[in-house]
Scaffold this active site. Structure first.
Site, short mmCIF file in Angstrom:
data_model
loop_
_atom_site.label_atom_id
_atom_site.label_comp_id
_atom_site.label_asym_id
_atom_site.label_seq_id
_atom_site.Cartn_x
_atom_site.Cartn_y
_atom_site.Cartn_z
CB CYS A 90 43.12 40.82 46.38
SG CYS A 90 43.70 40.78 48.08
CG ASP A 117 43.92 39.51 51.17
OD1 ASP A 117 45.08 39.51 50.69
OD2 ASP A 117 43.35 40.55 51.56
CG HIS A 174 40.49 46.84 48.30
ND1 HIS A 174 40.48 47.85 47.35
CD2 HIS A 174 41.71 46.22 48.18
CE1 HIS A 174 41.63 47.83 46.69
NE2 HIS A 174 42.38 46.86 47.17
NE ARG A 214 42.20 47.23 42.11
CZ ARG A 214 43.05 47.61 43.06
NH1 ARG A 214 43.78 46.71 43.71
NH2 ARG A 214 43.16 48.88 43.41
CD GLN A 258 41.38 42.95 44.42
OE1 GLN A 258 42.39 43.64 44.43
NE2 GLN A 258 41.16 42.03 43.48
NE ARG A 261 47.36 50.73 48.97
CZ ARG A 261 46.87 49.52 48.70
NH1 ARG A 261 45.77 49.42 48.00
NH2 ARG A 261 47.48 48.43 49.13
#
Length: 297
Positions: free
Chosen positions: A254, A218, A127, A282, A130, A100
């Site tokens: 998310c 988001d 991502h 997830r 996600q 990450r």
């Protein structure tokens, strides 16, 4: 060569469906046993995380394996040691790497020099994990992707860009509404067109949601963009997902949500929100991916 997933289109459309099927089967308890017994996942974090860390670490435990958290104070990623050296060393100890990071190029360097699969747990550009969770969630709630219309309202950020690609791969109808200058990168739109259908785009949130079943948003200000906060909040005036904009549509986010900015507290807490299903998925989506990758190692 190991299979790496730095963005969702590192999978073919058929492989994406297979990963989602595998995730659903694991979630439903249809696959018994511990397929990753004695395997170790290195988790490299430059950015803070709640869902990414907990879901990957829990997933490895559920699958019979082990996860090692490696924060910015734990290793010398690009600071005192080249990324390529970290990649080669960590590969000798572990069976996969999840990273990450801020710079997507750093994830590409990890993947180039690692000898085990590298999974992008988030970069500034993408991502994919996600998107896997999002597609799994939509499939669960709507029984598939046919005739489901999704509207993205907000920043054309990393989450939006991977969603654009994933939607094209599964045939999901997607419209993206962003302020002028904050849209999806041209190369991502081009890739989506090559994979299936590029999203419709607009600068008007009302137009985007008009025929939508799902409204997805988001944060307007992502990690690392704090110095742009005031500028971005001004630019995104009118893009907040309110009860009026959402109507009777389904809300996706998310997380974490900046309540009062891109979305109101009211809609996050409403019965229209499926954000907690997204968060749970997830775990399941990544479990499906981890097992799928391990079988190809």
């Amino acid at each position: 060569m190991p299979r790496n997933v730095l963005d969702v289109d590192d999978l073919t459309s058929e492989e994406l469906t297979t990963v989602l099927d595998r995730a659903a089967a694991i979630k439903a308890g249809e696959e018994a046993g511990t397929p990753l017994e004695d395997e170790t996942l290195a988790m490299i974090f430059e950015k803070p995380s709640t869902r990414t860390r907990v879901s990957f670490e829990t997933g490895m435990t559920q699958l019979g394996g082990h996860a090692i958290f490696l924060g910015p104070d734990d290793i010398h990623l690009g600071d005192g040691e080249p990324i390529k050296d970290t990649a080669r060393a960590v590969s000798r100890y572990t069976d996969a790497i999840m990273a990450r990071l801020f710079d997507h190029a750093d994830a590409e360097d990890l993947a180039e020099y690692a000898t085990v699969p590298v999974i992008n747990g988030l970069t500034d550009d993408a991502h994919p994990c996600q998107t896997l969770a999002d597609l799994l969630t939509i499939r669960e709630h709507f029984g598939g992707f046919d005739e489901v219309r999704v509207a993205w309202v907000g920043d054309g950020n990393n989450v939006a860009q991977s969603l654009v690609l994933g939607a094209a791969m599964v045939g999901l109808d997607l419209t993206v509404a962003t302020p002028e200058g904050y849209g999806i990168d041209d190369d991502v739109v081009e890739r989506a067109g090559e994979l299936g259908t590029a999203p419709d785009t607009t600068t008007d949130p009302e137009t985007a949601v008009a025929d939508a079943d799902v409204v997805y948003t988001d944060v307007f200000v992502s990690m690392g963009q704090e110095d742009e906060r005031e500028e971005k909040l001004d630019a995104f005036e009118g893009f907040q997902v309110t009860a009026d904009l959402l109507g009777d549509r389904t809300l996706m986010h998310c997380l974490p949500a900046h309540r009062g900015e891109e979305v109101t507290d009211e809609v996050v807490e409403s019965d229209n929100a499926i954000v907690w299903d997204q968060a749970e998925n997830r775990l399941h989506a990544q479990n499906g991916l981890l097992v799928w990758l391990a079988e190809r190692a």
